[in-house]
Design an enzyme around this catalytic site. Structure first.
Site, PDB file in Angstrom:
ATOM      1  N   LYS A 118       6.477 -12.591  -5.731  1.00  0.00           N
ATOM      2  CA  LYS A 118       6.652 -12.519  -4.279  1.00  0.00           C
ATOM      3  C   LYS A 118       5.262 -12.412  -3.670  1.00  0.00           C
ATOM      4  O   LYS A 118       4.647 -11.345  -3.690  1.00  0.00           O
ATOM      5  CB  LYS A 118       7.496 -11.315  -3.846  1.00  0.00           C
ATOM      6  CG  LYS A 118       7.903 -11.469  -2.375  1.00  0.00           C
ATOM      7  CD  LYS A 118       8.094 -10.172  -1.636  1.00  0.00           C
ATOM      8  CE  LYS A 118       6.893  -9.707  -0.875  1.00  0.00           C
ATOM      9  NZ  LYS A 118       6.349 -10.591   0.159  1.00  0.00           N
ATOM     10  N   SER A 122      -0.362  -1.529  -0.588  1.00  0.00           N
ATOM     11  CA  SER A 122      -0.624  -0.203  -0.014  1.00  0.00           C
ATOM     12  C   SER A 122       0.134   0.888  -0.774  1.00  0.00           C
ATOM     13  O   SER A 122       1.190   0.634  -1.363  1.00  0.00           O
ATOM     14  CB  SER A 122      -0.193  -0.186   1.453  1.00  0.00           C
ATOM     15  OG  SER A 122       1.208  -0.358   1.539  1.00  0.00           O
ATOM     16  N   GLU A 180      -0.602  -0.735  -8.283  1.00  0.00           N
ATOM     17  CA  GLU A 180      -2.058  -0.710  -8.068  1.00  0.00           C
ATOM     18  C   GLU A 180      -2.226  -0.648  -6.551  1.00  0.00           C
ATOM     19  O   GLU A 180      -1.897  -1.603  -5.843  1.00  0.00           O
ATOM     20  CB  GLU A 180      -2.683  -1.963  -8.678  1.00  0.00           C
ATOM     21  CG  GLU A 180      -4.169  -1.832  -8.909  1.00  0.00           C
ATOM     22  CD  GLU A 180      -4.945  -2.242  -7.696  1.00  0.00           C
ATOM     23  OE1 GLU A 180      -5.327  -1.323  -6.917  1.00  0.00           O
ATOM     24  OE2 GLU A 180      -5.168  -3.442  -7.495  1.00  0.00           O
ATOM     25  N   CYS A 191      -9.295  -3.183  -2.277  1.00  0.00           N
ATOM     26  CA  CYS A 191      -8.906  -1.815  -2.658  1.00  0.00           C
ATOM     27  C   CYS A 191     -10.034  -1.082  -3.366  1.00  0.00           C
ATOM     28  O   CYS A 191     -10.086   0.142  -3.338  1.00  0.00           O
ATOM     29  CB  CYS A 191      -7.666  -1.848  -3.541  1.00  0.00           C
ATOM     30  SG  CYS A 191      -7.923  -2.799  -5.033  1.00  0.00           S
ATOM     31  N   GLU A 240      -8.052   4.888   4.501  1.00  0.00           N
ATOM     32  CA  GLU A 240      -8.363   3.550   4.001  1.00  0.00           C
ATOM     33  C   GLU A 240      -8.273   2.582   5.174  1.00  0.00           C
ATOM     34  O   GLU A 240      -7.184   2.334   5.700  1.00  0.00           O
ATOM     35  CB  GLU A 240      -7.391   3.112   2.895  1.00  0.00           C
ATOM     36  CG  GLU A 240      -7.830   1.799   2.283  1.00  0.00           C
ATOM     37  CD  GLU A 240      -6.824   1.175   1.320  1.00  0.00           C
ATOM     38  OE1 GLU A 240      -5.632   1.147   1.623  1.00  0.00           O
ATOM     39  OE2 GLU A 240      -7.277   0.695   0.265  1.00  0.00           O
TER      40      GLU A 240
END
Ligand SMILES: NC(=O)C1=CN([C@@H]2O[C@H](COP(=O)(O)OP(=O)(O)OC[C@H]3O[C@@H](n4cnc5c(N)ncnc54)[C@H](O)[C@@H]3O)[C@@H](O)[C@H]2O)C=CC1
Ligand code: BAL
Length: 490
Positions: A191, A245, A267, A302, A383
């Site tokens: 996806k 996220s 992750e 990230c 973040e």
């Protein structure tokens, strides 16, 4: 830059490009049953194409095809050496189409073409090839049982894997997931992020051309609720491998708990520190690493070092060099190979990143920005996922480590010092999955990548450790004792 073409050349390739418009299910392009959605060029706001979304019914169908393929065994039970050959053929096809894929990636994601050509495409190919080449060289184990038994510990493919992808490295994250998952014999349903479906669809088409059997690699475009959620909740999906996220990662844990306890590997995000100590050598080079670590891929990364923790005595000298270095980093048209930064992914993300800035950007291009902040400032904790670097000044090494660990995340970190003992004690003290010393990076394909704390869960991408994600361990215990002795009962 020698392998780069001109901006006009890339624009010409873009002009003639055909974009995929449907899902790739059971070996061919197939229209999903959901509503068409626009895929937008983030740099211009233009619609590249409309893609038909998949929905829960398409998920059911794709999962049944993935299961059928897995049970038939044309891929899962194929000799690993043959799987390797087919995956290498896929790499050759990606290589042959690399220019088109690089332009497609840049148009769809806003990433600078120079990175797509020089990093994303070569790394994608290298990743799939590395896992393919590894898979016929791994031996299973025999346990130390003693003479009366033989216990074999085998790795078996896990079954049907759902790979949920982010938009910041569409092709590379595809490769991080499908490389090890396909090499180890699984059926994979991808996806892609709804912002960036194009290159994954094209790779699925190339995979079929390479000889990957139908149902083994399928790509289902659509947003989280339409496709991600039904995959997460599906009773016949054995595993989810997710990058994105932390918030959405949490959802996949809930989906697994509410369905079949499928394996989940996450992750997630990061607020990664770069620590520069007062004995760091070659501040010009350190500044290059700091700039690259914070601003590469527009900070939409990230593992970006979005916090710079610097000892007071060296701060001014370092910041002077960082500012000078940044003058070479131009922001603008992603198809212009002169630019280091392209467009942020979409208007919603521009709004989020802009909320941290005093001077609001007018469009999708956000210039690198540096803030000097206190360790408690939100800029030191949240973040942002944009080109913003927060600088925190500290007095001592102990304080630097304390600040570095003062975060909910634990994905990556860097430390710069000439003292090996300090480097190693700092690397050990930082709670993060990867710590680089006197450089910035994510390691390479041979090293595992993933996070401590809220940066990750359940496993690691990359390296041979990634194969652990996509395999189950099976013990086969064989009794070798003499049946006449009666010792083998009870
Ligand atoms: N690798 C990373 O660490 C990434 C982190 N992010 C962070 O996340 C923030 C938000 O970006 P998003 O695109 O919204 O990331 P996200 O984590 O929501 O999206 C990642 C993937 O999850 C899917 N997804 C979203 N909601 C879902 C749901 N309810 N159920 C199932 N699947 C779902 C998305 O369609 C996409 O394929 C960014 O600003 C950034 O801070 C975003 C992308 C990558
Ligand atoms: N830097 C690779 C993983 C990610 O940003 O999503």
């Amino acid at each position: 830059m020698s392998d780069l073409l001109t901006r006009d050349d890339y624009a010409a390739i873009a002009k003639d490009m055909d974009f995929p418009r449907t899902a790739f299910i059971d070996g061919k392009y197939r229209k999903g049953s959901g509503t068409p959605f626009k895929t937008i060029n983030p740099a211009t706001g233009e619609t590249l194409t409309e893609i038909t979304s998949c929905d829960a019914a398409d998920v059911d169908f794709a999962v049944s095809k993935a299961r059928e393929a897995f049970e038939q065994g044309h891929w899962s039970k194929m000799h690993p050496g043959e799987r390797k050959e087919i995956l290498i053929r896929l790499c050759k096809l990606i290589t042959r189409n690399a220019r088109e894929l690089a332009v497609m990636e840049s148009l769809d994601s806003g990433k600078p073409i120079r990175d797509c050509v020089q990093i994303d495409l070569p790394e994608t190919i290298h990743t799939i090839k590395w896992h393919a080449e590894a898979v016929d060289k791994i031996y299973d184990q025999v346990a130390p049982t003693g003479e009366d038994a033989m216990a074999m510990i085998l790795r078996e493919s896990i079954g049907v894997v759902a790979a949920i992808l982010p938009w910041n490295f569409p092709l590379l994250m595809l490769a991080w997931k499908i490389g090890p998952a396909l090499a180890t014999g699984n059926s994979v349903i991808v996806k892609p992020a709804e912002q960036t479906s194009l290159t994954a669809l094209r790779v699925a088409e190339l995979a079929a051309e390479a000889g990957i059997p139908r149902g083994v690699l399928q790509v289902l475009p659509g947003d989280g609720p339409a496709v991600g959620e039904p995959l997460g909740l599906h009773m016949d999906v054995d595993m989810v491998s997710f990058t994105g996220s932390t918030e959405t990662g949490r959802r996949f844990l809930r989906y697994a708990a509410d369905s079949n306890l499928k394996k989940v590997v996450l992750e997630c995000g990061g607020k990664n520190p770069a620590i520069v100590l007062d004995d760091a050598e070659n501040l010009d080079l350190v500044a290059q690493h700091v700039v690259n670590a914070a601003f590469w891929n527009m900070g939409e990364n990230c593992s970006a070092n979005s916090r710079l923790i610097v000892q007071a005595s060296v701060k001014d000298a370092l910041m002077e060099r960082v500012t000078a270095r940044l003058r070479d980093w131009k922001t603008g048209d992603p198809l212009d190979p002169q630019n280091h930064l392209g467009a942020l992914i979409d208007a919603e993300h521009v709004k989020k990143v802009s909320s941290y800035l005093k001077n609001k950007p007018k469009g999708p291009f956000v210039e690198p920005t540096i803030f000097e902040v206190d360790r408690n400032d939100p800029l030191a904790h949240e973040e942002i996922f944009g080109p913003i670097l927060s600088v925190i000044t500290v007095a001592t090494l102990d304080e630097a480590i304390e600040v570095a660990n003062d975060t909910d995340y634990g994905l990556a970190a860097s430390v710069f010092t000439a003292n090996t003992r300090k480097a190693m004690t700092t690397a050990r003290a930082i709670r993060a999955g990867t710590v680089t010393v006197n450089c910035y990076g994510e390691g390479d394909i041979s090293t595992p990548f993933g996070g401590y704390k809220q940066s990750g869960f359940g496993g690691r991408d990359n390296g041979i450790h990634a194969h652990d994600q996509y395999t189950e361990l099976k013990t086969i215990w064989v009794d070798l004792s003499d049946p006449a002795s009666g010792d083998n009962v009870g």
